[in-house]
Structures are given as structure tokens and as C-alpha cells.
Design a protein around this motif. Structure first.
Motif, PDB file in Angstrom:
ATOM      1  N   ASP A 127       0.851  -1.185   0.000  1.00 24.54           N
ATOM      2  CA  ASP A 127       0.000   0.000   0.000  1.00 24.54           C
ATOM      3  C   ASP A 127       0.894   1.245   0.000  1.00 24.54           C
ATOM      4  O   ASP A 127       1.077   1.885   1.038  1.00 24.54           O
ATOM      5  CB  ASP A 127      -0.908  -0.023   1.243  1.00 24.54           C
ATOM      6  CG  ASP A 127      -1.844   1.181   1.312  1.00 24.54           C
ATOM      7  OD1 ASP A 127      -1.918   1.948   0.330  1.00 24.54           O
ATOM      8  OD2 ASP A 127      -2.490   1.351   2.363  1.00 24.54           O
ATOM      9  N   PRO A 128       1.503   1.590  -1.155  1.00 21.77           N
ATOM     10  CA  PRO A 128       2.444   2.712  -1.195  1.00 21.77           C
ATOM     11  C   PRO A 128       1.862   4.044  -0.727  1.00 21.77           C
ATOM     12  O   PRO A 128       2.610   4.946  -0.379  1.00 21.77           O
ATOM     13  CB  PRO A 128       2.868   2.771  -2.668  1.00 21.77           C
ATOM     14  CG  PRO A 128       2.619   1.397  -3.188  1.00 21.77           C
ATOM     15  CD  PRO A 128       1.411   0.890  -2.435  1.00 21.77           C
ATOM     16  N   ALA A 129       0.531   4.166  -0.688  1.00 19.61           N
ATOM     17  CA  ALA A 129      -0.072   5.395  -0.153  1.00 19.61           C
ATOM     18  C   ALA A 129       0.165   5.503   1.351  1.00 19.61           C
ATOM     19  O   ALA A 129       0.101   6.596   1.913  1.00 19.61           O
ATOM     20  CB  ALA A 129      -1.568   5.424  -0.457  1.00 19.61           C
ATOM     21  N   ALA A 130       0.430   4.360   1.996  1.00 20.03           N
ATOM     22  CA  ALA A 130       0.784   4.378   3.421  1.00 20.03           C
ATOM     23  C   ALA A 130       2.257   4.760   3.504  1.00 20.03           C
ATOM     24  O   ALA A 130       3.139   3.949   3.219  1.00 20.03           O
ATOM     25  CB  ALA A 130       0.543   3.013   4.052  1.00 20.03           C
ATOM     26  N   ALA A 131       2.521   6.016   3.839  1.00 22.12           N
ATOM     27  CA  ALA A 131       3.885   6.536   3.859  1.00 22.12           C
ATOM     28  C   ALA A 131       4.101   7.367   5.120  1.00 22.12           C
ATOM     29  O   ALA A 131       3.192   8.060   5.575  1.00 22.12           O
ATOM     30  CB  ALA A 131       4.126   7.389   2.616  1.00 22.12           C
ATOM     31  N   PHE A 132       5.299   7.264   5.656  1.00 26.29           N
ATOM     32  CA  PHE A 132       5.652   7.972   6.886  1.00 26.29           C
ATOM     33  C   PHE A 132       7.058   8.534   6.760  1.00 26.29           C
ATOM     34  O   PHE A 132       7.956   7.880   6.239  1.00 26.29           O
ATOM     35  CB  PHE A 132       5.600   7.030   8.099  1.00 26.29           C
ATOM     36  CG  PHE A 132       4.247   6.433   8.321  1.00 26.29           C
ATOM     37  CD1 PHE A 132       3.287   7.113   9.054  1.00 26.29           C
ATOM     38  CD2 PHE A 132       3.915   5.197   7.778  1.00 26.29           C
ATOM     39  CE1 PHE A 132       2.023   6.566   9.242  1.00 26.29           C
ATOM     40  CE2 PHE A 132       2.664   4.642   7.966  1.00 26.29           C
ATOM     41  CZ  PHE A 132       1.710   5.332   8.701  1.00 26.29           C
ATOM     42  N   ASP A 133       7.253   9.756   7.254  1.00 22.47           N
ATOM     43  CA  ASP A 133       8.574  10.373   7.327  1.00 22.47           C
ATOM     44  C   ASP A 133       9.189  10.053   8.676  1.00 22.47           C
ATOM     45  O   ASP A 133       8.509  10.111   9.710  1.00 22.47           O
ATOM     46  CB  ASP A 133       8.468  11.901   7.237  1.00 22.47           C
ATOM     47  CG  ASP A 133       8.017  12.398   5.881  1.00 22.47           C
ATOM     48  OD1 ASP A 133       8.226  11.687   4.884  1.00 22.47           O
ATOM     49  OD2 ASP A 133       7.456  13.512   5.825  1.00 22.47           O
TER      50      ASP A 133
END
Length: 190
Positions: A127-133
Motif C-alpha cells: 500500500d504505497p499510499a501508506a507513507a511515513f517520514d
């Protein structure tokens, strides 16, 4: 995205400025003969130089620091470590999105950030939309293990931002990485 935040550990200020200076100077001595490369063979890293150096060949002060870092990262007592990986990124260097190869290390990747901050972007593979810095301050330690290592791609973008906010430009950054040996691998010299 629906994926939960990746299980990543971050420890700030794990070494002193004097320890950082000494470790960076030692790494520079080992890197001196290497040129910065425009790109890595797999296209993932740009504007970098790197080496792997057996643990036993570092100074006693650095070996002591690595022991402390391994303990803080909760590597299993007696875990066999691979040679220390040193990755030197120029100020305009970057690491593209990738998932680490399982065959190159065991359960854990333990990275110590020297000379500059960076931002690691983590994106779930399914799920590449799940992204965190993840802000990696200078002298900090990050630990990727388990799901964070194999189900989340990570990158260090050229123009970092953290949670939508611009950051000061990054400078040259050295990452000193400890990795445990993969299971079933024939031991090499460390």
C-alpha cells in the motif's frame, strides 16, 4: 493508506559530538582512497562512496561504541555481526525507494547518522499510499527489523521535508550500519 505505522526505533543523541568527530575521522581514513560514485549498480544510491570493514579492524574506541550501539538496538547478545557498512552520501546524494535484500543481512539493520540530519521516507510495499517520514537527526540511531525491514520500502530523498515542513539543506552524511548475519549463512571474517 490503511497500513499501520512501521515498527521503527529511533534513538536521539546516542553518541557525543566528540565521538561523532572521532568516528567520522576514522571512516574518512578508510574511505580516502575511494571516489564518490554517480550511481550504484542497482540504481538505488546516487552520489556516494561506501565500504565494508571488518569489525576487528576498527579502533578500540569505535569497537566499544559499536558494542554500545548494538546493545541499545537490542541486538541479541552474542549476535554475529557482518562487517561494518559505511555509506558516505554527498550533500546532493540520495537513496531511492527500495526494500533491503534478505540475503544481505539478518533480522536487523542498525544505522548511526553522522555529520548531517536526513529524512527516511517509509512506504508500505502493498500500500504505497501508506507513507511515513522519519527524521534522522545527526548522532541518532535507527533500527529497522522485521516488518519495517521487509514490508516497508525506505528512501532518503534529495530534498527532505518532514511532515510537510521544509528542513535546512542537508550536508554530507555518513551512515555507519551494523547488520546481524543472515540465518544459515556460512560465517565470514568480521
Amino acid at each position: 493508506g490503511g497500513a499501520a505505522r512501521p515498527p521503527v526505533e529511533l534513538h536521539a543523541d546516542v553518541i557525543t559530538p566528540a565521538e561523532e568527530d572521532a568516528l567520522a575521522a576514522e571512516a574518512d581514513r578508510y574511505l580516502r582512497a575511494r571516489r564518490y560514485e554517480a550511481g550504484h549498480f542497482d540504481g538505488v544510491i546516487r552520489h556516494y562512496r561506501e565500504l565494508q570493514r571488518p569489525l576487528r579492524s576498527w579502533s578500540s574506541a569505535s569497537r566499544s561504541l559499536f558494542d554500545r550501539v548494538a546493545s541499545l538496538a537490542a541486538l541479541p547478545s552474542g549476535a554475529e555481526l557482518l562487517p561494518v557498512h559505511v555509506l558516505d552520501l554527498e550533500a546532493h546524494g540520495e537513496i531511492s525507494r527500495h526494500v533491503d535484500h534478505v540475503e544481505y543481512s539478518g533480522e536487523s539493520i542498525v544505522g548511526l547518522s553522522l555529520l548531517s540530519h536526513a529524512v527516511m521516507l517509509l512506504q508500505h510495499e502493498a500500500d504505497p499510499a501508506a507513507a511515513f517520514d522519519l527524521l534522522l537527526p545527526r548522532r541518532s540511531l535507527y533500527v529497522l527489523r522485521g516488518e519495517a525491514r521487509y514490508r516497508w520500502a525506505h528512501s532518503l530523498p534529495l530534498q527532505p521535508s518532514f511532515e510537510g515542513q521544509s528542513l535546512p539543506p542537508k550536508s554530507r552524511r555518513i551512515s555507519v550500519v551494523l547488520r546481524d548475519r543472515p540465518p544459515n549463512e556460512v560465517p565470514r571474517e568480521v
